[in-house]
Scaffold this motif. Structure first.
Motif, PDB file in Angstrom:
ATOM      1  N   TRP A  39       1.176  -1.012  -0.064  1.00 22.67           N
ATOM      2  CA  TRP A  39       0.180  -0.239  -0.275  1.00 22.67           C
ATOM      3  C   TRP A  39       0.598   1.257  -0.147  1.00 22.67           C
ATOM      4  O   TRP A  39       1.879   1.151   0.550  1.00 22.67           O
ATOM      5  N   ARG A  40       0.398   2.142  -0.830  1.00 17.18           N
ATOM      6  CA  ARG A  40       1.788   3.482  -0.664  1.00 17.18           C
ATOM      7  C   ARG A  40       2.895   2.808  -1.268  1.00 17.18           C
ATOM      8  O   ARG A  40       3.729   3.969  -0.275  1.00 17.18           O
ATOM      9  N   SER A  82     -17.382  11.396   6.641  1.00 16.02           N
ATOM     10  CA  SER A  82     -16.426  10.469   5.416  1.00 16.02           C
ATOM     11  C   SER A  82     -17.968  11.426   4.608  1.00 16.02           C
ATOM     12  O   SER A  82     -17.614  11.190   3.451  1.00 16.02           O
ATOM     13  N   TYR A  98      -0.484  16.284   2.118  1.00 17.62           N
ATOM     14  CA  TYR A  98       0.867  14.768   2.656  1.00 17.62           C
ATOM     15  C   TYR A  98       2.005  14.672   3.271  1.00 17.62           C
ATOM     16  O   TYR A  98       3.007  14.972   2.941  1.00 17.62           O
ATOM     17  N   SER A  99       1.461  13.228   4.304  1.00 15.67           N
ATOM     18  CA  SER A  99       2.430  13.509   5.291  1.00 15.67           C
ATOM     19  C   SER A  99       2.985  11.732   4.823  1.00 15.67           C
ATOM     20  O   SER A  99       3.319  11.235   5.771  1.00 15.67           O
ATOM     21  N   ARG A 144       2.206   8.348   4.518  1.00 12.83           N
ATOM     22  CA  ARG A 144       1.624   6.982   4.265  1.00 12.83           C
ATOM     23  C   ARG A 144      -0.204   7.583   4.039  1.00 12.83           C
ATOM     24  O   ARG A 144      -0.945   7.088   4.254  1.00 12.83           O
ATOM     25  N   ALA A 145      -0.610   8.802   4.484  1.00 10.58           N
ATOM     26  CA  ALA A 145      -2.015   9.485   4.989  1.00 10.58           C
ATOM     27  C   ALA A 145      -2.096   9.668   3.808  1.00 10.58           C
ATOM     28  O   ALA A 145      -1.327  10.801   2.578  1.00 10.58           O
ATOM     29  N   THR A 146      -3.753   9.718   3.302  1.00 11.77           N
ATOM     30  CA  THR A 146      -4.085  10.502   1.996  1.00 11.77           C
ATOM     31  C   THR A 146      -4.873  11.644   2.008  1.00 11.77           C
ATOM     32  O   THR A 146      -5.163  11.831   3.280  1.00 11.77           O
ATOM     33  N   ASN A 190      -7.238  11.209   3.816  1.00  9.75           N
ATOM     34  CA  ASN A 190      -7.264  10.556   5.296  1.00  9.75           C
ATOM     35  C   ASN A 190      -7.066  12.040   6.469  1.00  9.75           C
ATOM     36  O   ASN A 190      -7.594  12.498   7.779  1.00  9.75           O
ATOM     37  N   LEU A 191      -6.627  12.988   5.868  1.00  5.12           N
ATOM     38  CA  LEU A 191      -5.979  14.563   6.184  1.00  5.12           C
ATOM     39  C   LEU A 191      -6.877  15.243   6.724  1.00  5.12           C
ATOM     40  O   LEU A 191      -6.746  15.720   8.014  1.00  5.12           O
ATOM     41  N   GLN A 196      -8.797  14.368   9.781  1.00  2.00           N
ATOM     42  CA  GLN A 196      -8.691  14.376  11.240  1.00  2.00           C
ATOM     43  C   GLN A 196      -9.008  16.056  11.410  1.00  2.00           C
ATOM     44  O   GLN A 196      -9.082  16.059  12.159  1.00  2.00           O
TER      45      GLN A 196
END
Length: 213
Positions: A24-25, A56, A74-75, A77-79, A82-83, A86
């Motif tokens: 994944w990624r 969501s 973008y950090s 692993r997070a999409t 997802n960011l 958060q």
């Protein structure tokens, strides 16, 4: 779940016994098969699920805007999605299984270096239209006048949203937007952020809410 480095035979993908290998990624990992359980989720777990579902569902309506707005956040692993989830925890109110999304606090972009639009306002336009306006001010550098505007209109009562990308730039300072006829007798919320030619984003500006007659 365990991350692993590729060996002489490369990455492992597939199922062997109770272990699954995948990627994944660009991250290779192994995980065990999920264990079945008859245990009922706790009240806390149900509350977390309810909050996650609410945020969501809204962000899926405006995913194109979110993908742009969080593209530079973008950090690893997070999409971007997802960011965004958060970032919008602060827009949630209520407790237990009945969380409420405060649409005045929604965040659709992250950015520190690009100036966000000033004086954003959502107002009634021609019949079946609304107007989103903003100000550039003389202090904005001339090269920033061509920053692209992303404008979002959201109608929570209909669970619908409109996303306008690349149709307006900062120096336009106004956008006349047609809205669906089924948005009558509802409340519409407006948002706006800018994106530079280099791909940098501004923070999100809330343009206000507007009852549609």
């Amino acid at each position: 779940m365990a991350e692993f480095k590729q060996g002489v035979n490369g990455a492992f993908s597939g199922k062997v016994g109770s272990v699954i290998g995948s990627s994944w990624r660009d991250i290779d990992y192994m995980r065990g098969l999920p264990k079945k359980t008859a245990k009922e989720p706790s009240a806390k777990q149900l509350a977390v699920r309810a909050r996650f579902t609410l945020v969501s569902q809204f962000l899926l309506l405006v995913k194109d805007a979110v993908d742009r707005g969080f593209s530079t956040a973008y950090s690893g692993r997070a999409t971007a999605f997802n960011l965004a989830i958060q970032a919008n925890q602060g827009a949630l109110a209520g407790t237990g299984l009945d969380p409420i999304l405060d649409y005045t606090k929604v965040v659709l972009s992250k950015g520190l270096t690009l100036t966000k639009p000033f004086g954003c306002r959502l107002s009634a336009g021609l019949p079946g239209h609304v107007t989103v306006s903003w100000q550039s001010f003389g202090g904005v550098l001339s090269e920033r006048l061509d920053d692209k505007a992303t404008i979002v209109l959201c109608c929570p009562e209909q669970m619908e949203a409109l996303v306008y990308m690349d149709e307006y730039v900062r120096q336009d300072e106004t956008a006349d937007l047609e809205i669906p006829s089924n948005w009558s007798s509802t409340t519409v919320y407006g948002y706006l952020f800018m994106t530079s030619e280099e791909g940098k984003n501004s923070a999100t500006a809330f343009a206000g809410l507007l009852p549609i007659l």
